[in-house]
Design an enzyme around this catalytic site. Sequence first.
Site, PDB file in Angstrom:
ATOM      1  N   ASP A 236       0.810  -1.227   0.000  1.00  0.00           N
ATOM      2  CA  ASP A 236       0.000   0.000   0.000  1.00  0.00           C
ATOM      3  C   ASP A 236       0.839   1.271   0.000  1.00  0.00           C
ATOM      4  O   ASP A 236       0.440   2.294   0.550  1.00  0.00           O
ATOM      5  CB  ASP A 236      -0.965   0.016   1.210  1.00  0.00           C
ATOM      6  CG  ASP A 236      -1.910  -1.163   1.183  1.00  0.00           C
ATOM      7  OD1 ASP A 236      -2.251  -1.614   0.071  1.00  0.00           O
ATOM      8  OD2 ASP A 236      -2.291  -1.630   2.271  1.00  0.00           O
TER       9      ASP A 236
ATOM     10  N   LYS B 190       1.741   2.202  -5.162  1.00  0.00           N
ATOM     11  CA  LYS B 190       2.245   1.664  -6.440  1.00  0.00           C
ATOM     12  C   LYS B 190       1.290   1.987  -7.590  1.00  0.00           C
ATOM     13  O   LYS B 190       1.715   2.386  -8.674  1.00  0.00           O
ATOM     14  CB  LYS B 190       2.442   0.137  -6.324  1.00  0.00           C
ATOM     15  CG  LYS B 190       3.464  -0.259  -5.257  1.00  0.00           C
ATOM     16  CD  LYS B 190       3.529  -1.767  -5.065  1.00  0.00           C
ATOM     17  CE  LYS B 190       2.323  -2.364  -4.410  1.00  0.00           C
ATOM     18  NZ  LYS B 190       2.137  -2.006  -2.981  1.00  0.00           N
TER      19      LYS B 190
ATOM     20  N   GLY C 138      -4.957  -4.153  -3.606  1.00  0.00           N
ATOM     21  CA  GLY C 138      -5.808  -3.093  -4.128  1.00  0.00           C
ATOM     22  C   GLY C 138      -4.892  -1.948  -4.501  1.00  0.00           C
ATOM     23  O   GLY C 138      -4.173  -1.421  -3.650  1.00  0.00           O
ATOM     24  N   HIS C 139      -4.836  -1.608  -5.758  1.00  0.00           N
ATOM     25  CA  HIS C 139      -3.988  -0.508  -6.216  1.00  0.00           C
ATOM     26  C   HIS C 139      -4.883   0.654  -6.620  1.00  0.00           C
ATOM     27  O   HIS C 139      -5.712   0.523  -7.515  1.00  0.00           O
ATOM     28  CB  HIS C 139      -3.109  -0.959  -7.389  1.00  0.00           C
ATOM     29  CG  HIS C 139      -2.055  -1.947  -6.985  1.00  0.00           C
ATOM     30  ND1 HIS C 139      -1.070  -2.389  -7.823  1.00  0.00           N
ATOM     31  CD2 HIS C 139      -1.825  -2.558  -5.798  1.00  0.00           C
ATOM     32  CE1 HIS C 139      -0.277  -3.231  -7.180  1.00  0.00           C
ATOM     33  NE2 HIS C 139      -0.721  -3.360  -5.947  1.00  0.00           N
TER      34      HIS C 139
ATOM     35  N   GLN D 244       1.967  -6.021  -3.231  1.00  0.00           N
ATOM     36  CA  GLN D 244       2.445  -6.135  -1.853  1.00  0.00           C
ATOM     37  C   GLN D 244       3.731  -5.324  -1.683  1.00  0.00           C
ATOM     38  O   GLN D 244       3.883  -4.314  -2.327  1.00  0.00           O
ATOM     39  CB  GLN D 244       2.648  -7.622  -1.456  1.00  0.00           C
ATOM     40  CG  GLN D 244       1.355  -8.406  -1.309  1.00  0.00           C
ATOM     41  CD  GLN D 244       0.748  -8.837  -2.613  1.00  0.00           C
ATOM     42  OE1 GLN D 244       1.392  -9.464  -3.421  1.00  0.00           O
ATOM     43  NE2 GLN D 244      -0.516  -8.515  -2.830  1.00  0.00           N
TER      44      GLN D 244
HETATM   45  P1  GDP Z   1      -0.757   0.327  -3.553  1.00  0.00           P
HETATM   46  O1  GDP Z   1      -1.336  -0.950  -3.088  1.00  0.00           O
HETATM   47  O2  GDP Z   1       0.724   0.415  -3.338  1.00  0.00           O
HETATM   48  O3  GDP Z   1      -1.129   0.681  -4.956  1.00  0.00           O
HETATM   49  O4  GDP Z   1      -1.375   1.466  -2.606  1.00  0.00           O
HETATM   50  P2  GDP Z   1      -2.926   1.622  -2.210  1.00  0.00           P
HETATM   51  O5  GDP Z   1      -3.635   2.195  -3.370  1.00  0.00           O
HETATM   52  O6  GDP Z   1      -3.464   0.367  -1.626  1.00  0.00           O
HETATM   53  O7  GDP Z   1      -2.828   2.635  -1.000  1.00  0.00           O
HETATM   54  C1  GDP Z   1      -2.281   3.908  -1.158  1.00  0.00           C
HETATM   55  C2  GDP Z   1      -3.345   4.938  -0.728  1.00  0.00           C
HETATM   56  O8  GDP Z   1      -2.738   6.201  -0.598  1.00  0.00           O
HETATM   57  C3  GDP Z   1      -4.455   5.123  -1.763  1.00  0.00           C
HETATM   58  O9  GDP Z   1      -5.639   5.430  -1.100  1.00  0.00           O
HETATM   59  C4  GDP Z   1      -3.949   6.301  -2.594  1.00  0.00           C
HETATM   60  O10 GDP Z   1      -5.007   7.021  -3.204  1.00  0.00           O
HETATM   61  C5  GDP Z   1      -3.293   7.132  -1.523  1.00  0.00           C
HETATM   62  N1  GDP Z   1      -2.146   7.949  -1.961  1.00  0.00           N
HETATM   63  C6  GDP Z   1      -1.198   7.671  -2.874  1.00  0.00           C
HETATM   64  N2  GDP Z   1      -0.260   8.631  -2.903  1.00  0.00           N
HETATM   65  C7  GDP Z   1      -0.620   9.538  -1.979  1.00  0.00           C
HETATM   66  C8  GDP Z   1      -0.030  10.756  -1.503  1.00  0.00           C
HETATM   67  O11 GDP Z   1       1.032  11.188  -1.918  1.00  0.00           O
HETATM   68  N3  GDP Z   1      -0.702  11.416  -0.501  1.00  0.00           N
HETATM   69  C9  GDP Z   1      -1.873  10.964   0.015  1.00  0.00           C
HETATM   70  N4  GDP Z   1      -2.451  11.682   0.982  1.00  0.00           N
HETATM   71  N5  GDP Z   1      -2.448   9.832  -0.406  1.00  0.00           N
HETATM   72  C10 GDP Z   1      -1.827   9.118  -1.380  1.00  0.00           C
HETATM   73  P1  IMO Z   2      -0.870  -4.150  -2.224  1.00  0.00           P
HETATM   74  O1  IMO Z   2      -0.426  -4.695  -3.551  1.00  0.00           O
HETATM   75  C1  IMO Z   2      -0.849  -4.562   2.126  1.00  0.00           C
HETATM   76  C2  IMO Z   2      -0.916  -8.624   3.735  1.00  0.00           C
HETATM   77  C3  IMO Z   2      -2.160  -9.098   4.458  1.00  0.00           C
HETATM   78  C4  IMO Z   2      -1.572 -10.118   5.397  1.00  0.00           C
HETATM   79  C5  IMO Z   2      -0.462 -10.752   4.582  1.00  0.00           C
HETATM   80  C6  IMO Z   2      -0.863 -12.023   3.859  1.00  0.00           C
HETATM   81  O2  IMO Z   2      -2.163  -3.452  -2.250  1.00  0.00           O
HETATM   82  O3  IMO Z   2       0.230  -3.348  -1.614  1.00  0.00           O
HETATM   83  P2  IMO Z   2      -2.484 -12.701   1.878  1.00  0.00           P
HETATM   84  O4  IMO Z   2      -3.830 -12.210   1.480  1.00  0.00           O
HETATM   85  O5  IMO Z   2      -1.447 -12.466   0.833  1.00  0.00           O
HETATM   86  O6  IMO Z   2      -2.524 -14.104   2.354  1.00  0.00           O
HETATM   87  O7  IMO Z   2      -2.078 -11.816   3.145  1.00  0.00           O
HETATM   88  O8  IMO Z   2      -0.097  -9.772   3.619  1.00  0.00           O
HETATM   89  N1  IMO Z   2      -1.150  -8.115   2.376  1.00  0.00           N
HETATM   90  C7  IMO Z   2      -1.072  -6.828   2.028  1.00  0.00           C
HETATM   91  N2  IMO Z   2      -0.881  -5.726   2.790  1.00  0.00           N
HETATM   92  N3  IMO Z   2      -0.966  -4.442   0.770  1.00  0.00           N
HETATM   93  C8  IMO Z   2      -1.138  -5.536   0.007  1.00  0.00           C
HETATM   94  O9  IMO Z   2      -1.132  -5.478  -1.337  1.00  0.00           O
HETATM   95  C9  IMO Z   2      -1.242  -6.792   0.624  1.00  0.00           C
HETATM   96  N4  IMO Z   2      -1.448  -8.054   0.180  1.00  0.00           N
HETATM   97  C10 IMO Z   2      -1.377  -8.843   1.256  1.00  0.00           C
HETATM   98  O10 IMO Z   2      -2.784  -8.030   5.128  1.00  0.00           O
HETATM   99  O11 IMO Z   2      -0.974  -9.485   6.496  1.00  0.00           O
HETATM  100 MG    MG Z   3      -2.892  -1.626  -1.828  1.00  0.00          MG
END
Ligand code: GDP
Ligand code: IMO
Ligand code: MG
Length: 426
Positions: free
Chosen positions: A14, A17, A41-42, A223
């Site tokens: 998270d 990416k 979730g991206h 991840q």
């Molecule tokens: P990913 O899994 O690495 O793609 O990241 P996620 O999308 O799961 O989580 C990142 C969260 O941070 C999302 O809700 C984005 O919209 C938000 N986000 C990304 N970059 C920024 C930033 O620079 N500032 C803030 N406040 N939010 C951000």
């Molecule tokens: P993105 O791509 C954050 C965590 C879960 C759990 C462990 C194992 O959005 O960055 P799993 O479902 O793979 O068996 O879970 O890894 N986890 C993540 N945490 N971002 C993710 O993906 C994750 N995918 C799995 O919360 O601790």
């Molecule tokens: Mg994510």
Amino acid sequence: MSKVDVLLGLQWGDEGKGKIVDVLAPKYDVVARFQGGPNAGHTLEFDGIKHVLHQIPSGIFRETTRNVIGNGVVLDAVIFKAEIEKLAKFNLNVKKNLFISKKATLILPTHRLLDAAYEKAKGENKIGSTLKGIGPTYQDKIGRQGLRVGDILSADFKDRLKRLTDVHFKILKDHDVTYNWAELEAQFLDAVQFLKEFNLIESEYFLNRELKAGSSILAEGAQGALLDIDFGSYPFVTSSNTVTAGACTGLGIAPRHIGEVYGIFKAYSTRVGGGPFPTELLDTDGEAMRKEGNEFGSTTGRARRCGWIDLPSLKYSIMINGVTQLLMMKADVLSIFPTIKVCTHYELKDGSVTDMIPYEIVHEKISPVYTEIKGWGTDLRQSKENFPAELNDYIKLLETELNVPITLVSTGPDRTQTIHRSLVTV
Ligand code: GDP
Ligand code: IMO
Ligand code: MG
């Protein structure tokens, strides 16, 4: 021959990416996911709309970018169908721009049931899995009994499905799990039919042909490095290799074809699920960080654990991934703090101090050793190049400690809230 650049998370996922892949995608001919599945979730934000992708690569909103789901991915056909249907109103040409490896492993409905059963059996020691069937599917892949996307094209697919689900049913019986298989199977077979309409390809040939033709390719990690099956805080990890090497095996790309490695990290740390987190804040600062950063899972809605930045773990991730450029996300979130802490070392149980991740991290308490710097205290969300001096000090401190340049800083979730310092792309 061109190169494959890799973008991956250096923390526990998270990091942002999805946002950055979307920002960089216009510079790339191809974006390819190499591991993981719908656990991820991206999030992407532009034109006031927020999109969350689970299995579809984050280049899908860019018209000229082709997107590949590689062989290292575990694919849930039911979630895939729902994801495509959700995108329908945006008129994307997914049938033309999306390619799926025949060698990607299929997540079956029974894998999700098994995931839940295994987590329940672990009790207090549960991983905190997203329960999307990731672990059990990779287990079957490594155990050489998994089903792959290409199998759906064979005449005896239903027999193969029965052979594997019969194995699962026995295990589920031991765990006293009840479910309606007829319903789950019907939904799965409907989604499999839907999947057949897409470009199912030998993606290793596709990608290597593109490389030869001079196309630029960006590999999108899911991840983060600290959740890697080998290098993360085992067993509190996911079930795939999330590191740069995973892009080689998950796409069929030889190591010598890897170019830039973009390591993406938050200006602080978060973690979802169980496992060690040395800099975790269980106080009001942690709550404030969670609130300001909206740190709730994009797939599961779970509250993310929050804490200060952790340099020993970032150094480790940079080392195992061969990171060439650092991209710092969510700098805007730290604006609320008058003082910012940076963990430079860990103090171990015996009183010794180290900047390495000890093997014992999973079982023994580790205390962070902090240095403090003054916060910038200004809203960064509208900022352009001119950062406050304190933010520049923070960036400088991290660059000195980590020995890799920070070439991009993100100051908000939107595409436009991105400051390119000296980012080098293709
Ligand atoms: P990913 O899994 O690495 O793609 O990241 P996620 O999308 O799961 O989580 C990142 C969260 O941070 C999302 O809700 C984005 O919209 C938000 N986000 C990304 N970059 C920024 C930033 O620079 N500032 C803030 N406040 N939010 C951000
Ligand atoms: P993105 O791509 C954050 C965590 C879960 C759990 C462990 C194992 O959005 O960055 P799993 O479902 O793979 O068996 O879970 O890894 N986890 C993540 N945490 N971002 C993710 O993906 C994750 N995918 C799995 O919360 O601790
Ligand atoms: Mg994510």
